[in-house]
Every structure is written in C-alpha cells, then in structure tokens.
Design an enzyme around this catalytic site. Sequence first.
Site, PDB file in Angstrom:
ATOM      1  N   LYS A 161       0.744  -1.123  -0.134  1.00 21.68           N
ATOM      2  CA  LYS A 161       0.007   0.182  -0.153  1.00 21.68           C
ATOM      3  C   LYS A 161       0.865   1.349  -0.006  1.00 21.68           C
ATOM      4  O   LYS A 161       0.610   2.327  -0.750  1.00 21.68           O
ATOM      5  CB  LYS A 161      -0.904  -0.035   1.119  1.00 21.68           C
ATOM      6  CG  LYS A 161      -1.598   1.261   1.155  1.00 21.68           C
ATOM      7  CD  LYS A 161      -2.811   1.357   2.546  1.00 21.68           C
ATOM      8  CE  LYS A 161      -3.602   2.486   2.568  1.00 21.68           C
ATOM      9  NZ  LYS A 161      -4.297   2.600   1.469  1.00 21.68           N
ATOM     10  N   TYR A 194       0.991 -20.874   6.756  1.00 22.25           N
ATOM     11  CA  TYR A 194       2.036 -20.350   5.809  1.00 22.25           C
ATOM     12  C   TYR A 194       1.641 -20.455   4.366  1.00 22.25           C
ATOM     13  O   TYR A 194       1.710 -19.715   3.669  1.00 22.25           O
ATOM     14  CB  TYR A 194       3.581 -21.004   6.087  1.00 22.25           C
ATOM     15  CG  TYR A 194       4.482 -20.483   5.040  1.00 22.25           C
ATOM     16  CD1 TYR A 194       5.331 -19.521   5.548  1.00 22.25           C
ATOM     17  CD2 TYR A 194       4.806 -21.029   4.026  1.00 22.25           C
ATOM     18  CE1 TYR A 194       6.563 -18.828   4.713  1.00 22.25           C
ATOM     19  CE2 TYR A 194       5.636 -20.734   3.144  1.00 22.25           C
ATOM     20  CZ  TYR A 194       6.561 -19.678   3.706  1.00 22.25           C
ATOM     21  OH  TYR A 194       7.668 -19.085   2.674  1.00 22.25           O
ATOM     22  N   LYS A 198       0.489 -17.507   1.561  1.00 22.57           N
ATOM     23  CA  LYS A 198       1.357 -17.343   0.148  1.00 22.57           C
ATOM     24  C   LYS A 198       0.158 -17.447  -0.958  1.00 22.57           C
ATOM     25  O   LYS A 198       0.479 -16.682  -1.924  1.00 22.57           O
ATOM     26  CB  LYS A 198       2.383 -18.488   0.322  1.00 22.57           C
ATOM     27  CG  LYS A 198       3.486 -18.102   1.316  1.00 22.57           C
ATOM     28  CD  LYS A 198       4.178 -16.866   1.160  1.00 22.57           C
ATOM     29  CE  LYS A 198       5.410 -16.508   2.009  1.00 22.57           C
ATOM     30  NZ  LYS A 198       6.018 -15.247   1.919  1.00 22.57           N
TER      31      LYS A 198
END
EC number: 1.1.99.-
Length: 329
Positions: A161, A194, A198
């Site tokens: 961002k 995890y 991803k």
Amino acid sequence: MIPRWQPASIPLLLHLDTLRCHHVSVQPPRATMTSLNIKEEDIPRLDGKVVVISGGASGIGLAAANIFARAGAKIFLFDRNPPDSGEAPENSTFIKADITSWAELKAAFAQAGHVDIAVANAGVSEEQPYFEDTFDEQGELKEPGFAVVDVNFKGTVMFTKLAVSYMRKQGKGGSVVITASATGYAPEQNLPVYSAIKSGLVGLVRSLRSTLPRFDISINAVAPAATITKLLPMDIAGPLMAAGLPVSSAHMVGLAVVYSAVARQPRMVETYGKENVLDLESKWNGRTILTLGEHYTELEEKLADLRPVWFGWRNTDLTKKQQATADFR
C-alpha cells in the site's frame, strides 16, 4: 536492454474474449507452463532508480539487492537487523523497520523519499504446529501466535500500500514484486497457515494486476520452492539435495525478483472487465515466476488461459460479464 519474454511454442488457445456459453462442446485448450531463461547480463542498467526491499538484510532480499546494485540502482534495505558485515552492496542504506508496524514502515518509506521498485520480501515460517492442541497453565486451549499472519500477510499488504501510494504521487510509474512461495500453489501439509497466506499473496497480485497499470505500476510475484536461506539453512537443504531434489540458491531467486521488476511481456495475462485486447505489449505484470532448483517457470498466463476448463465455460462467461458491469475504469 530490457528483457522481453518470448513465448514458447504452444498449441493455439481459445481465449476468453471469444468464448460463449454454447461453446461447451469445443475441445478444451491445452497449454504447457512457460519456461524462462533468465541471466543477470540481461538486466538493464538501473542508474538513478531507487529500490526498497523489506527483509532486505539477508537471504533472497539481500541477493536481489546485490543484483539491483550491480545494475546501478540505489537500494534501501528495510529489516529488523542489519546485514552481516560486508554483505550489503556499497550503494545501499539499511533502515531499521518492523514490517508489522505501520508507523515504522511509513518512517522507512519517508527516509527513502522516492520509490521506483518495491520488493515485499520479509517473511517468517510458522512458529508452531498450528492445528495441534496446546494448552495454557489452566489447561485451556491456548490461543496460537499470529506472527506468520502479521509478517507475511498484513506486513506485505501494508508495504505494498505504501509503495503504490508513493508511486502514484510521483507520477512516474513503478514496479512492485512480492515474494510468495511455491506453497501458494502446492501447499505443504506441515505449513498450512504459511501456505494459505502465500496463496493469498498470489491472490493479491491477481486482484491488483488490472488496476495498477492505470498508473504505469506493475505488480508481480516470485514463488520460491526450497531455497537456501535462514528459513531453510544448509543443514536442512543438504538432505534434500542428497536425495536429488531441487534446491535453489538465494541468488537464483533474487534474479527472478529483479527480472520481474524490469521485464516486458508481449501480451497480458488475461483481460478483465471491459478490456478486450489481450495481445498488448507492456510491462511484465500480474505474473508469478516459480523457482525450482535451477529452473524458472511463469505460472499465471497458462492458468488464466485454462480458466474455462477448471472454472467452467459458462461460469467463466458469466463472471466476465459481471466484471464488465462492475468495472469502474
């Protein structure tokens, strides 16, 4: 010379732009994933460019930093700890920053001042077996830790961002590259959270690839499989290599990161909404490079081409129409 991807020879594909619901009887398209040949000498000069890298003090981030630096770029390394002595390139600056802290990230970007290329690389592994029961002192089910969520997802979103905000204000475009993982496409059962995160980062690239080009900003990902870094030290990588399984060096993955920031493409990954021109030469955008051993493979284009097969022809057609109706551009 800016590296330009050359498509491999593949069977003719039926693209979404020509699909209609009555085409269900047509043979589904076939495609093979596209292998890439990436060499450091193909990276263009980047003199005057500013690169910011989270998790830049070691592993893949530091490897990418050294490649960027050899091409002439100025590097800012965001990390909690500085690089080991002598490992950082001369034209780099270390900025202490915790990627989970909005205030620290804002301060780090402000210190860099200008951003042409941003690499969201910081990441950690799961700190515990997430779905095994652990208990507190009272024997109650213990709340799990969320470092992997905060660093790998929240931190990456905040970093992205800020990078996009700087690039828009500068008005000169830019490139964002996210370090995802092969587990985002082929999950590991011992790394469920995890892997899910991803996969979410790949989803972030897919969600932004149709909107950021309005500002001449590209967004891509690199999906490393087993790679020798602090998350996979040599004592763990060694048995994999001894078994004949592919393991990448940090340099190899770092080269894919740099390539993703500077390459060009002869066509878009896919059209979105009101878009109707697929074969449009432009910046490398909306793509993921899988690194497996010493092999590079681009994944997203063929997944998009095969969408009618795995998503359904009718579903693809109707979803395309919904997107076009809601396309705000």
